[in-house]
Scaffold this motif. Structure first.
Motif, PDB file in Angstrom:
ATOM      1  N   LEU A 434       0.448  -1.523   0.079  1.00  0.00           N
ATOM      2  CA  LEU A 434      -0.050  -0.550  -0.079  1.00  0.00           C
ATOM      3  C   LEU A 434       1.303   1.849   0.325  1.00  0.00           C
ATOM      4  O   LEU A 434       1.784   1.791   1.518  1.00  0.00           O
ATOM      5  CB  LEU A 434      -1.235   0.294   1.201  1.00  0.00           C
ATOM      6  CG  LEU A 434      -2.205   0.787   1.169  1.00  0.00           C
ATOM      7  CD1 LEU A 434      -2.896   1.016   0.006  1.00  0.00           C
ATOM      8  CD2 LEU A 434      -3.030   0.228   2.345  1.00  0.00           C
ATOM      9  N   HIS A 435       0.374   1.695  -1.263  1.00  0.00           N
ATOM     10  CA  HIS A 435       1.582   3.059  -1.238  1.00  0.00           C
ATOM     11  C   HIS A 435       0.899   4.352  -2.497  1.00  0.00           C
ATOM     12  O   HIS A 435      -0.165   4.183  -2.815  1.00  0.00           O
ATOM     13  CB  HIS A 435       2.360   3.196  -1.354  1.00  0.00           C
ATOM     14  CG  HIS A 435       2.337   3.180  -3.142  1.00  0.00           C
ATOM     15  ND1 HIS A 435       2.526   1.395  -3.860  1.00  0.00           N
ATOM     16  CD2 HIS A 435       2.670   3.626  -4.004  1.00  0.00           C
ATOM     17  CE1 HIS A 435       1.481   1.707  -5.147  1.00  0.00           C
ATOM     18  NE2 HIS A 435       2.525   2.498  -5.242  1.00  0.00           N
ATOM     19  N   ARG A 436       1.081   5.876  -2.080  1.00  0.00           N
ATOM     20  CA  ARG A 436       0.505   6.966  -2.757  1.00  0.00           C
ATOM     21  C   ARG A 436       2.024   6.876  -3.863  1.00  0.00           C
ATOM     22  O   ARG A 436       3.381   6.925  -3.163  1.00  0.00           O
ATOM     23  CB  ARG A 436       0.406   7.730  -2.223  1.00  0.00           C
ATOM     24  CG  ARG A 436      -1.022   8.045  -0.898  1.00  0.00           C
ATOM     25  CD  ARG A 436      -0.810   9.580  -0.789  1.00  0.00           C
ATOM     26  NE  ARG A 436      -1.955   8.755   0.743  1.00  0.00           N
ATOM     27  CZ  ARG A 436      -2.880   8.594   0.787  1.00  0.00           C
ATOM     28  NH1 ARG A 436      -4.038   8.915  -0.213  1.00  0.00           N
ATOM     29  NH2 ARG A 436      -3.749   8.658   1.685  1.00  0.00           N
ATOM     30  N   ASP A 437       1.683   7.378  -4.808  1.00  0.00           N
ATOM     31  CA  ASP A 437       2.437   7.994  -6.015  1.00  0.00           C
ATOM     32  C   ASP A 437       3.261   9.599  -5.374  1.00  0.00           C
ATOM     33  O   ASP A 437       2.695   9.815  -5.883  1.00  0.00           O
ATOM     34  CB  ASP A 437       2.921   7.446  -7.169  1.00  0.00           C
ATOM     35  CG  ASP A 437       2.131   6.520  -7.324  1.00  0.00           C
ATOM     36  OD1 ASP A 437       2.345   5.205  -6.798  1.00  0.00           O
ATOM     37  OD2 ASP A 437       1.386   6.025  -8.271  1.00  0.00           O
ATOM     38  N   LEU A 438       4.174   9.070  -4.204  1.00  0.00           N
ATOM     39  CA  LEU A 438       4.233  10.786  -3.796  1.00  0.00           C
ATOM     40  C   LEU A 438       4.669  11.347  -4.447  1.00  0.00           C
ATOM     41  O   LEU A 438       4.741  12.774  -3.996  1.00  0.00           O
ATOM     42  CB  LEU A 438       5.139  11.029  -2.214  1.00  0.00           C
ATOM     43  CG  LEU A 438       3.939  10.059  -1.160  1.00  0.00           C
ATOM     44  CD1 LEU A 438       4.858  10.351   0.170  1.00  0.00           C
ATOM     45  CD2 LEU A 438       2.900  10.452  -1.247  1.00  0.00           C
ATOM     46  N   GLN A 487      -4.561   5.634  -1.979  1.00  0.00           N
ATOM     47  CA  GLN A 487      -3.417   4.571  -1.750  1.00  0.00           C
ATOM     48  C   GLN A 487      -3.830   3.534  -2.378  1.00  0.00           C
ATOM     49  O   GLN A 487      -4.693   2.968  -3.438  1.00  0.00           O
ATOM     50  CB  GLN A 487      -3.862   4.334  -1.164  1.00  0.00           C
ATOM     51  CG  GLN A 487      -2.888   4.768   0.228  1.00  0.00           C
ATOM     52  CD  GLN A 487      -2.931   4.736   2.113  1.00  0.00           C
ATOM     53  OE1 GLN A 487      -4.007   3.879   2.480  1.00  0.00           O
ATOM     54  NE2 GLN A 487      -1.052   4.788   2.414  1.00  0.00           N
ATOM     55  N   HIS A 488      -2.928   2.951  -3.130  1.00  0.00           N
ATOM     56  CA  HIS A 488      -3.007   1.254  -3.952  1.00  0.00           C
ATOM     57  C   HIS A 488      -1.967   0.589  -3.838  1.00  0.00           C
ATOM     58  O   HIS A 488      -1.310   0.831  -2.964  1.00  0.00           O
ATOM     59  CB  HIS A 488      -2.573   2.100  -5.533  1.00  0.00           C
ATOM     60  CG  HIS A 488      -2.365   2.517  -6.069  1.00  0.00           C
ATOM     61  ND1 HIS A 488      -2.189   3.359  -5.557  1.00  0.00           N
ATOM     62  CD2 HIS A 488      -0.591   2.226  -6.782  1.00  0.00           C
ATOM     63  CE1 HIS A 488      -1.166   4.526  -5.912  1.00  0.00           C
ATOM     64  NE2 HIS A 488       0.356   3.353  -6.961  1.00  0.00           N
ATOM     65  N   GLU A 489      -2.925  -0.967  -4.068  1.00  0.00           N
ATOM     66  CA  GLU A 489      -1.642  -1.784  -3.944  1.00  0.00           C
ATOM     67  C   GLU A 489      -2.015  -2.900  -4.994  1.00  0.00           C
ATOM     68  O   GLU A 489      -2.945  -2.725  -5.446  1.00  0.00           O
ATOM     69  CB  GLU A 489      -1.459  -2.267  -2.459  1.00  0.00           C
ATOM     70  CG  GLU A 489      -2.888  -2.892  -2.011  1.00  0.00           C
ATOM     71  CD  GLU A 489      -3.384  -3.511  -0.063  1.00  0.00           C
ATOM     72  OE1 GLU A 489      -1.795  -3.874   0.281  1.00  0.00           O
ATOM     73  OE2 GLU A 489      -4.189  -3.380  -0.207  1.00  0.00           O
TER      74      GLU A 489
END
Ligand SMILES: O=C(O)CCC(=O)C(=O)O
Ligand SMILES: [Fe+2]
Length: 530
Positions: A434-438, A487-489
Motif C-alpha cells: 500500500l502506497h501513494r505515488d508521492l 493509496q493503492h497496492e
C-alpha cells in the motif's frame, strides 16, 4: 572428425553463420548431450577445441569471440551465479595456445536464463579487448547444474582476420606456420557478430507500418473509452483531495466494489463524477503483451537491473516497496527510466535523466533500445490518456515539447520514445504494498501495465482501499489511476513472473518547466467531452 558424434559444424561454417543459427546448433548439441553423461563435456570441449584450434593457424586474430552456452555452475536456487565465466579457460589452454594471451580477470556481466538468450558480453584483454565471451546460464531445458563448471558446450569461435586498418592486439602464435603461398586471393571478410544489447524493435525502419498500426490501436482505444461504464464512489470527493483535505468518513460502510472478474471498461468516479480510476480491459492482444513482457525481460539482462540498495532516496514512493517475490529464476529489481528526474530532496537542482538510463554506456544503449521497443505500449498509454483526459494529455504533450526545447539530452532521449509522459518505472517481481505515488503530480495519472506469462498466473489485482475497490490488472489490461491521491497496492500473485511498468509524471517536472497540468475538476458539472 570431431563432428561425428555431436554433429558439430565446421568452425569456418560456424564463423560465417548468424549467431541465431549457431545457437540452434548449440541447442541441438546440448540436447544430444542431455541423454548422455554430463561430465563428458569438458573432454568434449577439449576435443572440439583441439581439433579446431589448428585451423586458426595463419590467421592473425584481432578479435576472437567465444560463445559459451550453458552452465556456469548455476543452481536454480542461486539466480545469479557468482562464478567468473572464464574459469573454464585453463581447461582449454593446453589445446588452444593462443588463448593464453587472453587475460581472464574481467568477468562482470551476466544475462538471464532465457534461451535463446540475450547475450551479455564480457571482455577480456584490457582496454583493447582481444576476446569476448558471450555467455548465458543453462537454458531451462538443461538440467539444473550443481558443480560442473563447464557444463555444456563452447559453440563457436568467431574470428576476424586482422586487417591492415586494424592492427591486432593479439600476438601472432609463433608455432603457427605461415599461410601457404599461392595465387593471390581476395581476402574474404569474416563477419564478427557484435551482439546488440537488445533485440531490435519490430517496426524499426518501418515507419508507415507503425503509423498505421498505431492509428488502428488509437481508434480501438477511443471505442473502449466510449464504452466506459461509470461507477460512482459516493463517499470520495476529488475536490477535497486536490485541496489536500481529508476525506469525510462515509456514513455507512461503503460497498466492496470487486471488478476483478469484469470485462467491462470502467471509470470509477468520485461523488461529482470526476474520474479516479480507469480500467481498460483487453486493450492489448495476447501477443502484443507477450512482446512487451519479452522486451522487458531482455532489458533486465542487458541493462544489468538490480535491486536498489536501501530502497533509494525516494523512500516514500515507488522505491519504498522494494520487496520481491524471489523464486528460482525470478528476475528482481527496479529500473527508473525518467528522462527528466529530480532525485528526492534535490528539486531545486537541474534535473537529469534517471540513474538507470545513464548508469553507464551499456545501460544507456539498452535503455534507448527499450524506449524504442516499448513504442507499442507507449502508444496505448498515450491513446488512453488522450481519450480519457484530453486536457491533461494536451498539457503533457506541451510539457514534452517544452522539455525538449530546453534540453538537448531530452531531445535525444525522446527521439525514439513516443511516451508523452516523462518517465516510467519497471518493477520486476516486486510486491507493491500500500502506497501513494508521492512524487507524482496530484493532477496527473499513473498508467499501470503489468505483464506476466504462463497459464497458471493468478492474482495480482489492483486494490484501492479508500474506494473499497478491487480491479483487474492483468496481461492484457491497462489501468489509469490518480496514484498520488489514492493509496493503492497489488495483491499477491502466483504462477509466474510479473513485470510491471508504471508510467508517471512527477510534480517536479512541471515545476521545472513552469507549467501546471489542468485541474481535473475545472470543467465541473458533468460536461460531456467529445
Ligand atoms: O507493482 C505494480 O504494478 C504497481 C506499481 C505502482 O503502483 C507504482 O509503481 O507506483
Ligand atoms: Fe503506485
Amino acid at each position: 572428425m570431431h563432428s561425428s558424434r555431436t554433429n558439430w559444424p565446421e568452425l569456418a561454417e560456424l564463423a560465417a553463420k548468424p549467431v541465431d543459427e549457431v545457437l540452434q546448433a548449440a541447442r541441438l548439441s546440448l540436447e544430444g548431450k542431455q541423454e548422455g553423461k554430463q561430465e563428458g563435456n569438458v573432454s568434449e570441449w577439449r576435443r572440439i577445441f583441439g581439433s579446431t584450434a589448428p585451423r586458426l593457424n595463419g590467421l592473425e586474430l584481432s578479435r576472437a569471440v567465444l560463445i559459451g552456452v550453458g552452465g556456469l555452475g548455476a543452481s536454480p536456487r542461486e539466480p545469479v551465479p557468482p562464478v567468473p565465466p572464464f574459469s573454464f579457460l585453463p581447461t582449454l589452454l593446453p589445446t588452444a595456445p593462443f588463448l593464453s594471451s587472453l587475460r581472464t580477470s574481467k568477468a562482470t556481466t551476466y544475462c538471464p536464463e532465457t534461451f535463446p538468450p540475450t547475450w551479455s558480453e564480457t571482455r577480456v584483454g584490457g582496454s583493447a579487448p582481444t576476446a569476448t565471451l558471450l555467455h548465458c546460464p543453462s537454458p531451462s531445458t538443461v538440467q539444473p547444474l550443481t558443480s560442473v563448471l563447464l557444463k555444456s558446450a563452447l559453440v563457436s569461435l568467431r574470428l576476424q582476420s586482422s586487417s591492415a586498418t586494424r592492427p591486432t592486439s593479439m600476438p601472432a602464435d609463433r608455432h603457427v606456420p605461415t599461410r601457404p603461398r599461392g595465387p593471390k586471393k581476395t581476402p574474404t571478410a569474416v563477419r564478427v557478430h557484435h551482439p546488440g544489447p537488445m533485440p531490435q524493435y519490430i517496426f524499426a525502419d518501418k515507419k508507415p507500418r507503425e503509423e498505421r498500426q498505431f492509428r488502428v490501436w488509437d481508434r480501438q482505444m477511443k471505442k473502449t473509452v466510449e464504452r466506459l461504464e461509470q461507477r460512482m464512489v459516493a463517499h470520495y470527493d476529488l475536490v477535497r483531495a486536490l485541496e489536500g483535505k481529508r476525506q469525510l468518513k462515509p456514513r455507512t460502510p461503503p460497498p466492496f466494489l470487486d471488478y476483478s472478474a469484469s470485462d467491462t471498461p470502467l471509470e470509477i468516479t468520485d461523488k461529482h463524477g470526476y474520474p479516479l480510476v480507469v480500467v481498460l480491459p483487453n486493450v492489448f492482444s495476447e501477443s502484443s503483451a507477450d512482446m512487451i513482457y519479452d522486451t522487458l525481460k531482455d532489458y533486465h539482462g542487458s541493462a544489468g537491473i538490480k535491486v536498489p540498495n536501501g530502497g533509494g532516496a525516494d523512500g516514500h514512493a515507488r522505491g519504498a516497496v522494494d520487496n520481491y517475490v524471489s523464486e528460482p529464476d525470478f528476475l528482481v529489481g527496479v529500473a527508473k527510466l525518467a528522462k527528466i528526474w529530480h532525485a528526492v530532496g534535490h528539486t531545486h537542482e537541474e534535473p537529469v535523466a534517471a540513474t538507470t538510463v545513464v548508469k553507464n554506456g551499456t545501460s544507456l544503449a539498452a535503455s534507448c533500445q527499450l524506449f524504442q521497443n516499448l513504442r507499442p505500449l507507449s502508444a496505448r498509454v498515450n491513446s488512453a490518456l488522450k481519450h480519457v483526459d484530453r486536457p491533461f494529455y494536451d498539457a503533457a504533450v506541451a510539457a514534452r515539447a517544452a522539455a525538449e526545447a530546453r534540453r538537448a539530452d531530452v531531445r535525444a532521449l525522446n527521439h525514439d520514445d513516443n511516451l508523452v509522459l516523462e518517465g516510467r518505472e519497471i518493477m520486476y517481481n516486486r510486491k507493491s504494498t500500500l502506497h501513494r505515488d508521492l512524487s507524482d503530480h496530484k493532477r496527473g495519472w499513473a498508467a499501470l501495465k503489468a505483464v506476466h506469462r504462463g497459464a497458471d498466473y493468478e492474482g495480482g489485482y489492483l486494490r484501492i482501499p479508500e474506494l473499497n475497490l478491487r480491479v483487474r490488472y492483468g496481461h492484457r489490461d491497462l489501468v489509469l489511476i490518480r496514484g498520488r491521491l489514492l493509496q493503492h497496492e497489488v495483491e499477491p500473485w502466483t504462477g509466474g513472473q510479473r513485470i510491471a511498468v508504471a508510467h508517471f509524471t512527477h510534480s517536479s517536472y512541471w515545476t521545472y518547466l513552469n507549467m501546471v497540468p489542468p485541474s481535473p475538476t475545472v470543467d465541473a458539472e458533468g460536461e460531456d467531452d467529445v
